[in-house]
Design a protein around this motif. Structure first.
Motif, PDB file in Angstrom:
ATOM      1  N   GLU A 282     -11.984  20.488 -12.727  1.00  0.00           N
ATOM      2  CA  GLU A 282     -10.537  20.451 -12.946  1.00  0.00           C
ATOM      3  C   GLU A 282      -9.841  19.670 -11.836  1.00  0.00           C
ATOM      4  N   LEU A 283     -10.213  19.963 -10.614  1.00  0.00           N
ATOM      5  CA  LEU A 283      -9.591  19.295  -9.472  1.00  0.00           C
ATOM      6  C   LEU A 283      -9.826  17.788  -9.518  1.00  0.00           C
ATOM      7  N   ALA A 284     -11.032  17.384  -9.877  1.00  0.00           N
ATOM      8  CA  ALA A 284     -11.335  15.949  -9.981  1.00  0.00           C
ATOM      9  C   ALA A 284     -10.504  15.298 -11.090  1.00  0.00           C
ATOM     10  N   ARG A 285     -10.389  15.960 -12.251  1.00  0.00           N
ATOM     11  CA  ARG A 285      -9.581  15.415 -13.356  1.00  0.00           C
ATOM     12  C   ARG A 285      -8.115  15.320 -12.967  1.00  0.00           C
ATOM     13  N   TRP A 286      -7.601  16.363 -12.296  1.00  0.00           N
ATOM     14  CA  TRP A 286      -6.203  16.353 -11.884  1.00  0.00           C
ATOM     15  C   TRP A 286      -5.935  15.257 -10.865  1.00  0.00           C
ATOM     16  N   SER A 287      -6.857  15.107  -9.942  1.00  0.00           N
ATOM     17  CA  SER A 287      -6.702  14.071  -8.919  1.00  0.00           C
ATOM     18  C   SER A 287      -6.718  12.683  -9.547  1.00  0.00           C
ATOM     19  N   GLN A 288      -7.636  12.469 -10.470  1.00  0.00           N
ATOM     20  CA  GLN A 288      -7.729  11.186 -11.164  1.00  0.00           C
ATOM     21  C   GLN A 288      -6.456  10.920 -11.977  1.00  0.00           C
ATOM     22  N   SER A 289      -5.959  11.937 -12.672  1.00  0.00           N
ATOM     23  CA  SER A 289      -4.720  11.791 -13.447  1.00  0.00           C
ATOM     24  C   SER A 289      -3.547  11.469 -12.546  1.00  0.00           C
ATOM     25  N   ALA A 290      -3.457  12.145 -11.418  1.00  0.00           N
ATOM     26  CA  ALA A 290      -2.355  11.903 -10.477  1.00  0.00           C
ATOM     27  C   ALA A 290      -2.368  10.454 -10.008  1.00  0.00           C
TER      28      ALA A 290
ATOM     29  N   PHE B  87      -3.812   7.877 -11.489  1.00  0.00           N
ATOM     30  CA  PHE B  87      -3.551   7.003 -12.637  1.00  0.00           C
ATOM     31  C   PHE B  87      -2.056   6.905 -12.924  1.00  0.00           C
ATOM     32  N   LEU B  88      -1.342   8.017 -12.741  1.00  0.00           N
ATOM     33  CA  LEU B  88       0.093   8.053 -13.002  1.00  0.00           C
ATOM     34  C   LEU B  88       0.921   7.535 -11.827  1.00  0.00           C
ATOM     35  N   GLY B  89       0.239   7.059 -10.784  1.00  0.00           N
ATOM     36  CA  GLY B  89       0.950   6.424  -9.677  1.00  0.00           C
ATOM     37  C   GLY B  89       1.339   7.348  -8.544  1.00  0.00           C
ATOM     38  N   HIS B  90       0.820   8.557  -8.528  1.00  0.00           N
ATOM     39  CA  HIS B  90       1.130   9.492  -7.443  1.00  0.00           C
ATOM     40  C   HIS B  90       0.114   9.341  -6.319  1.00  0.00           C
ATOM     41  N   ALA B  91       0.591   9.443  -5.108  1.00  0.00           N
ATOM     42  CA  ALA B  91      -0.292   9.303  -3.943  1.00  0.00           C
ATOM     43  C   ALA B  91      -1.266  10.468  -3.845  1.00  0.00           C
ATOM     44  N   THR B  92      -0.803  11.656  -4.212  1.00  0.00           N
ATOM     45  CA  THR B  92      -1.648  12.850  -4.119  1.00  0.00           C
ATOM     46  C   THR B  92      -1.454  13.722  -5.345  1.00  0.00           C
TER      47      THR B  92
ATOM     48  N   ASP C 204       1.718  15.725  -4.896  1.00  0.00           N
ATOM     49  CA  ASP C 204       2.936  15.000  -5.262  1.00  0.00           C
ATOM     50  C   ASP C 204       3.151  15.058  -6.772  1.00  0.00           C
ATOM     51  N   TRP C 205       2.067  14.900  -7.532  1.00  0.00           N
ATOM     52  CA  TRP C 205       2.156  14.959  -8.990  1.00  0.00           C
ATOM     53  C   TRP C 205       2.602  16.350  -9.448  1.00  0.00           C
ATOM     54  N   VAL C 206       2.010  17.394  -8.861  1.00  0.00           N
ATOM     55  CA  VAL C 206       2.362  18.766  -9.231  1.00  0.00           C
ATOM     56  C   VAL C 206       3.833  19.039  -8.894  1.00  0.00           C
ATOM     57  N   ARG C 207       4.295  18.583  -7.723  1.00  0.00           N
ATOM     58  CA  ARG C 207       5.712  18.740  -7.374  1.00  0.00           C
ATOM     59  C   ARG C 207       6.604  18.087  -8.435  1.00  0.00           C
ATOM     60  N   THR C 208       6.222  16.888  -8.874  1.00  0.00           N
ATOM     61  CA  THR C 208       6.997  16.179  -9.892  1.00  0.00           C
ATOM     62  C   THR C 208       7.013  16.947 -11.206  1.00  0.00           C
ATOM     63  N   LEU C 209       5.857  17.454 -11.632  1.00  0.00           N
ATOM     64  CA  LEU C 209       5.780  18.231 -12.872  1.00  0.00           C
ATOM     65  C   LEU C 209       6.646  19.484 -12.795  1.00  0.00           C
ATOM     66  N   LEU C 210       6.572  20.184 -11.670  1.00  0.00           N
ATOM     67  CA  LEU C 210       7.362  21.404 -11.514  1.00  0.00           C
ATOM     68  C   LEU C 210       8.855  21.094 -11.488  1.00  0.00           C
ATOM     69  N   GLN C 211       9.233  20.048 -10.786  1.00  0.00           N
ATOM     70  CA  GLN C 211      10.638  19.673 -10.724  1.00  0.00           C
ATOM     71  C   GLN C 211      11.146  19.251 -12.103  1.00  0.00           C
TER      72      GLN C 211
END
Length: 131
Positions: free
Chosen positions: A23-31, A33-38, A41-48
């Motif tokens: 899961e962590l590897a998939r999430w990191s790869q998705s982040a 791919f979507l242009g997030h540094a980490t 950062d992606w999770v913060r964006t999703l939550l916001q």
């Protein structure tokens, strides 16, 4: 907007989520791919985004459970209609066909909502390191 040194911008609290290595590897790869540094950062964006849109989690799974229940009821109706036809009875199946069309429309709507929004991938920029 507060500057980076203001108390409201200091990140002193931690939010933890347990994940499998896959899961962590998939999430990191998705982040990435979507242009997030980490991933953080992606999770913060999703939550916001969820806060700003007032989107509550669980909507999709609840909707899928409701669709599954309705499919079961429609299947039951179809079995009863088929049984009546085999007995030689005249049947009116207009209501069941309308239920099927309505359920098909709801499913299409749910699937449209699930399609990921295409985000333009950020270009990586090489910055020379200072020695």
């Amino acid at each position: 907007m507060p500057d980076a040194s203001s108390p409201s911008r200091i990140r002193s609290s931690r939010l933890s989520v347990r994940a499998s290595p896959d899961e962590l590897a998939r999430w990191s790869q998705s982040a990435r791919f979507l242009g997030h540094a980490t991933t953080a950062d992606w999770v913060r964006t999703l939550l916001q985004d969820a806060v700003l849109s007032h989107h509550r989690g669980g909507t999709v799974s609840r909707e899928l459970r409701q669709l599954r229940g309705e499919l079961g009821r429609i299947g039951n109706n179809l079995n009863q209609l088929a049984h009546a036809v085999h007995l030689g009875d005249a049947v009116a199946c207009g209501d069941t066909l309308q239920d099927i069309d309505r359920l098909k429309d709801r499913t299409d709507h749910l699937l449209r909502d699930l399609r990921p929004v295409r985000v333009q991938r950020a270009r990586s920029v090489s910055v020379p390191l200072m020695h």
